[in-house]
Design a protein around this motif. Structure first.
Motif, PDB file in Angstrom:
ATOM      1  N   SER A  32       5.892  -7.461  22.762  1.00 40.11           N
ATOM      2  CA  SER A  32       4.530  -6.932  22.780  1.00 40.11           C
ATOM      3  C   SER A  32       3.563  -8.063  22.436  1.00 40.11           C
ATOM      4  N   GLY A  33       3.246  -8.883  23.385  1.00 36.87           N
ATOM      5  CA  GLY A  33       2.325  -9.987  23.109  1.00 36.87           C
ATOM      6  C   GLY A  33       2.949 -10.996  22.174  1.00 36.87           C
ATOM      7  N   ASP A  55       9.974  -6.233  12.803  1.00 36.89           N
ATOM      8  CA  ASP A  55       9.260  -7.308  13.498  1.00 36.89           C
ATOM      9  C   ASP A  55      10.125  -8.554  13.532  1.00 36.89           C
ATOM     10  N   ALA A  56      10.095  -9.242  14.650  1.00 32.10           N
ATOM     11  CA  ALA A  56      10.891 -10.455  14.830  1.00 32.10           C
ATOM     12  C   ALA A  56      10.025 -11.495  15.541  1.00 32.10           C
ATOM     13  N   THR A  57       9.048 -12.022  14.826  1.00 30.84           N
ATOM     14  CA  THR A  57       8.142 -12.992  15.419  1.00 30.84           C
ATOM     15  C   THR A  57       8.498 -14.402  14.968  1.00 30.84           C
ATOM     16  N   ASP A  58       8.105 -15.376  15.767  1.00 34.30           N
ATOM     17  CA  ASP A  58       8.357 -16.764  15.376  1.00 34.30           C
ATOM     18  C   ASP A  58       7.102 -17.432  14.818  1.00 34.30           C
ATOM     19  N   LEU A  59       6.079 -16.647  14.518  1.00 42.84           N
ATOM     20  CA  LEU A  59       4.854 -17.184  13.934  1.00 42.84           C
ATOM     21  C   LEU A  59       5.031 -17.394  12.432  1.00 42.84           C
ATOM     22  N   ILE A  60       4.572 -18.504  11.939  1.00 40.17           N
ATOM     23  CA  ILE A  60       4.653 -18.807  10.510  1.00 40.17           C
ATOM     24  C   ILE A  60       3.593 -18.004   9.774  1.00 40.17           C
ATOM     25  N   ASP A  61       3.920 -17.500   8.612  1.00 38.62           N
ATOM     26  CA  ASP A  61       3.024 -16.714   7.762  1.00 38.62           C
ATOM     27  C   ASP A  61       2.513 -15.447   8.443  1.00 38.62           C
ATOM     28  N   PHE A  62       3.310 -14.862   9.306  1.00 39.33           N
ATOM     29  CA  PHE A  62       2.961 -13.581   9.919  1.00 39.33           C
ATOM     30  C   PHE A  62       3.594 -12.483   9.079  1.00 39.33           C
ATOM     31  N   PRO A  63       2.860 -11.424   8.741  1.00 44.29           N
ATOM     32  CA  PRO A  63       3.431 -10.388   7.875  1.00 44.29           C
ATOM     33  C   PRO A  63       4.617  -9.680   8.524  1.00 44.29           C
TER      34      PRO A  63
END
Length: 151
Positions: A32-33, A55-63
């Protein structure tokens, strides 16, 4: 994430998995984006089914967030299911989220109906203090249902 929230997430996840010990289970990955999710849930061919998504994002400091999804299949067909439900979520910053997911699950391979493609739209609102931001999230993803072989 504070200790209480960590414990709550582990407890909910553990209960969810233990309930599924003797039932069919599906797993999924969704995009999703900028936010990806992984999920595990009950048999999505039943009239009612649930799913826990992380949630499984690769963004640093993402909640980091966790969501519980509870669905009802309004149409269960050989090729497609139509479902809607309720989503409740929380992230490690304490922000809550409530939504109404509407989805289509396509089973494109006739010889292998355990594999499915999910398309979903979820109008949702953040429940954090001082906020009430309304948004819509769309997901596309892949699901696989592990079914017990019939005797």
């Amino acid at each position: 994430m504070n200790k209480f929230r960590s414990f709550a997430v582990i407890l909910i996840f553990g209960l969810f998995i233990s309930i599924q010990a003797h039932a069919q289970v599906h797993v999924g990955v969704y995009h999703s984006g900028i936010i990806n999710q992984v999920g595990v849930g009950t048999d999505n061919e039943k009239k009612y089914f649930g799913e826990l998504r992380l949630d499984a994002t690769d963004l640093i400091d993402f909640p980091f967030g966790v969501e519980g999804m509870f669905h009802r299949n309004f149409r269960r067909g050989e090729w497609v299911n139509l479902h809607a439900g309720i989503m409740l979520g929380i992230n490690d910053e304490g922000d809550g989220r409530f939504g109404i997911p509407l989805g289509l699950t396509f089973k494109p391979i006739a010889a292998h109906r355990n594999f499915a493609v999910l398309m979903e739209a979820t109008p949702n609102v953040y429940l954090s203090p001082g906020s009430g931001d309304l948004s819509i999230r769309t997901n596309i993803g892949l699901r696989y249902t592990f079914r017990k072989e019939k005797d």
